[in-house]
Design an enzyme around this catalytic site. Sequence first.
Site, PDB file in Angstrom:
ATOM      1  N   CYS A 216       4.337 -16.732  -7.402  1.00  0.00           N
ATOM      2  CA  CYS A 216       3.906 -15.343  -7.667  1.00  0.00           C
ATOM      3  C   CYS A 216       5.027 -14.328  -7.436  1.00  0.00           C
ATOM      4  O   CYS A 216       4.882 -13.157  -7.792  1.00  0.00           O
ATOM      5  CB  CYS A 216       2.718 -15.001  -6.791  1.00  0.00           C
ATOM      6  SG  CYS A 216       1.403 -16.208  -6.909  1.00  0.00           S
TER       7      CYS A 216
ATOM      8  N   HIS B  37       2.014  -7.808  -5.869  1.00  0.00           N
ATOM      9  CA  HIS B  37       1.316  -8.993  -6.369  1.00  0.00           C
ATOM     10  C   HIS B  37      -0.178  -8.808  -6.100  1.00  0.00           C
ATOM     11  O   HIS B  37      -0.572  -8.298  -5.051  1.00  0.00           O
ATOM     12  CB  HIS B  37       1.849 -10.238  -5.650  1.00  0.00           C
ATOM     13  CG  HIS B  37       1.094 -11.474  -5.997  1.00  0.00           C
ATOM     14  ND1 HIS B  37       0.831 -11.821  -7.293  1.00  0.00           N
ATOM     15  CD2 HIS B  37       0.507 -12.428  -5.209  1.00  0.00           C
ATOM     16  CE1 HIS B  37       0.132 -12.949  -7.308  1.00  0.00           C
ATOM     17  NE2 HIS B  37      -0.079 -13.332  -6.062  1.00  0.00           N
TER      18      HIS B  37
ATOM     19  N   ASN C 216      -6.185 -13.139  -9.589  1.00  0.00           N
ATOM     20  CA  ASN C 216      -4.802 -13.521  -9.287  1.00  0.00           C
ATOM     21  C   ASN C 216      -4.265 -14.359 -10.452  1.00  0.00           C
ATOM     22  O   ASN C 216      -4.710 -15.487 -10.652  1.00  0.00           O
ATOM     23  CB  ASN C 216      -4.788 -14.319  -7.977  1.00  0.00           C
ATOM     24  CG  ASN C 216      -3.392 -14.746  -7.572  1.00  0.00           C
ATOM     25  OD1 ASN C 216      -2.430 -14.627  -8.356  1.00  0.00           O
ATOM     26  ND2 ASN C 216      -3.256 -15.271  -6.367  1.00  0.00           N
TER      27      ASN C 216
HETATM   28  O1  UT7 Z   1      -1.054 -15.808  -5.003  1.00  0.00           O
HETATM   29  C1  UT7 Z   1      -1.005 -16.916  -4.197  1.00  0.00           C
HETATM   30  C2  UT7 Z   1      -1.186 -16.533  -2.807  1.00  0.00           C
HETATM   31  N1  UT7 Z   1      -2.535 -16.702  -2.359  1.00  0.00           N
HETATM   32  C3  UT7 Z   1      -3.157 -15.749  -1.704  1.00  0.00           C
HETATM   33  O2  UT7 Z   1      -2.683 -14.676  -1.568  1.00  0.00           O
HETATM   34  C4  UT7 Z   1      -4.451 -16.031  -1.014  1.00  0.00           C
HETATM   35  C5  UT7 Z   1      -4.398 -15.550   0.398  1.00  0.00           C
HETATM   36  N2  UT7 Z   1      -5.628 -15.777   1.080  1.00  0.00           N
HETATM   37  C6  UT7 Z   1      -6.770 -15.105   0.799  1.00  0.00           C
HETATM   38  O3  UT7 Z   1      -6.796 -14.258  -0.065  1.00  0.00           O
HETATM   39  C7  UT7 Z   1      -7.985 -15.403   1.634  1.00  0.00           C
HETATM   40  O4  UT7 Z   1      -7.623 -16.289   2.672  1.00  0.00           O
HETATM   41  C8  UT7 Z   1      -9.170 -16.015   0.804  1.00  0.00           C
HETATM   42  C9  UT7 Z   1      -9.745 -14.968  -0.123  1.00  0.00           C
HETATM   43  C10 UT7 Z   1      -8.681 -17.217   0.020  1.00  0.00           C
HETATM   44  C11 UT7 Z   1     -10.292 -16.448   1.756  1.00  0.00           C
HETATM   45  O5  UT7 Z   1     -10.698 -15.347   2.552  1.00  0.00           O
HETATM   46  P1  UT7 Z   1     -10.788 -15.524   4.139  1.00  0.00           P
HETATM   47  O6  UT7 Z   1     -11.239 -14.247   4.682  1.00  0.00           O
HETATM   48  O7  UT7 Z   1      -9.472 -16.038   4.610  1.00  0.00           O
HETATM   49  O8  UT7 Z   1     -11.945 -16.576   4.279  1.00  0.00           O
HETATM   50  P2  UT7 Z   1     -11.911 -17.994   5.028  1.00  0.00           P
HETATM   51  O9  UT7 Z   1     -11.083 -18.964   4.257  1.00  0.00           O
HETATM   52  O10 UT7 Z   1     -11.569 -17.783   6.468  1.00  0.00           O
HETATM   53  O11 UT7 Z   1     -13.417 -18.442   4.917  1.00  0.00           O
HETATM   54  C12 UT7 Z   1     -14.466 -17.720   5.589  1.00  0.00           C
HETATM   55  C13 UT7 Z   1     -15.791 -18.388   5.265  1.00  0.00           C
HETATM   56  C14 UT7 Z   1     -15.767 -19.913   5.463  1.00  0.00           C
HETATM   57  O12 UT7 Z   1     -17.046 -20.312   5.906  1.00  0.00           O
HETATM   58  P3  UT7 Z   1     -17.306 -20.579   7.471  1.00  0.00           P
HETATM   59  O13 UT7 Z   1     -16.349 -21.677   7.864  1.00  0.00           O
HETATM   60  O14 UT7 Z   1     -17.025 -19.300   8.158  1.00  0.00           O
HETATM   61  O15 UT7 Z   1     -18.736 -20.989   7.509  1.00  0.00           O
HETATM   62  C15 UT7 Z   1     -15.584 -20.445   4.058  1.00  0.00           C
HETATM   63  O16 UT7 Z   1     -16.114 -21.742   3.895  1.00  0.00           O
HETATM   64  O17 UT7 Z   1     -16.109 -18.169   3.897  1.00  0.00           O
HETATM   65  C16 UT7 Z   1     -16.387 -19.450   3.261  1.00  0.00           C
HETATM   66  N3  UT7 Z   1     -15.990 -19.351   1.870  1.00  0.00           N
HETATM   67  C17 UT7 Z   1     -16.808 -18.881   0.921  1.00  0.00           C
HETATM   68  N4  UT7 Z   1     -18.065 -18.423   0.971  1.00  0.00           N
HETATM   69  C18 UT7 Z   1     -18.614 -17.993  -0.178  1.00  0.00           C
HETATM   70  C19 UT7 Z   1     -14.795 -19.664   1.319  1.00  0.00           C
HETATM   71  N5  UT7 Z   1     -14.829 -19.418  -0.003  1.00  0.00           N
HETATM   72  C20 UT7 Z   1     -16.072 -18.923  -0.271  1.00  0.00           C
HETATM   73  C21 UT7 Z   1     -16.682 -18.456  -1.441  1.00  0.00           C
HETATM   74  N6  UT7 Z   1     -17.959 -18.004  -1.342  1.00  0.00           N
HETATM   75  N7  UT7 Z   1     -16.066 -18.442  -2.635  1.00  0.00           N
END
Ligand code: UT7
Length: 326
Positions: free
Chosen positions: A113, A253, A283
Amino acid sequence: MPNMVIKGLGRYIPQKVYDNAYFESIVDTNDEWITRRTGIKERHIASDNEYTTDLAVNAAKSAIEDAKISPEDIDLILLATVSPDYFTPCCACIVQERIGAVNAAALDFNAACSSFITGMVMAEQFIKNGTYRNVLVVCADVLSKVTDYKDRATCVLFGDAAGAAVLSADDNGGKMLAYELGADGTGAMHITSLAVRNDEEELEKRVSGRKETVWMAGQPVMKFAVKTMADATGRVLEKAGLTYDDIKLIVPHQANYRIVDSALQRMGVEKDKVLLTLDKYGNTSSSCVPVALTEAVKTGKIQRGDKVVVVGFGGGLTWAAAVFEF
Ligand code: UT7
């Protein structure tokens, strides 16, 4: 030494749209989670027969038209993608033939990216040292073809698009003012898509079992992104002898609005200085920055003479920041 100016910008966004309701129908997610955690509402998706070079050709033609040059005037094509049509030939050579850039050298590169800004920096080296006058940087990806649609943690994030810029030697205004490229390979395995290496441990992370699909450790990438975007922007402004007040627009980005929001807080900059398009496109990897930049010009948010910051981060892990006069 000639200056490098952005002579033309173009983009291509496929027709088909996946909204958040679509993901509610295929994985355990909902509009409220996606909107609150990412800011994404829709992403555009390439058709079954549309691949990276198809998107790239359209964006390239549009940038060349905007630059008011002919394809024969292009000396070099630098194409960035993480979803190439083939391992070989490179996408840049296919694009070279299809747009008729018969005088151009052509090669692919991959800074994920961070690629558009990396491409600008590479183009500037050739232009400043007098080797080339017109460099076409194209960023194109069909992430939908390498998305694991069984993994709710990643599938809601990605869309398809291409963005391109004609970067030219020109001393009538416009120039690169400062830049920084960086990498931190300790985070290399935070974002992966597998190629020829046989890596069972990585393969097991894929819910779909398809090795080429993207897997990501979201949290460490998010932390890395906030810090590097804010700090690298501060450093390029310092190098250029500028402050945030001198900047008309920051084009980051577009991965997650929370990343941009936290980076802006770290910079001490108001939200109205940034252009966000991720609600409409998600993204789209390397093309996020040129797609947003094209929109900024089309909507009059930036005009000739304005000072603009572009900043990105991505797989690798990589980062890149630049400040230029448009
Ligand atoms: O361009 C490439 C670079 N990539 C990025 O910039 C991505 C960077 N990271 C992010 O944007 C974020 O980490 C995400 C958007 C991918 C995830 O957000 P987060 O606040 O970090 O969530 P998390 O991974 O800590 O997950 C929180 C909860 C989890 O459930 P539990 O363990 O708390 O029960 C996940 O299983 O949200 C759950 N979860 C979802 N729930 C509903 C993860 N994906 C989803 C979903 N819908 N799509």
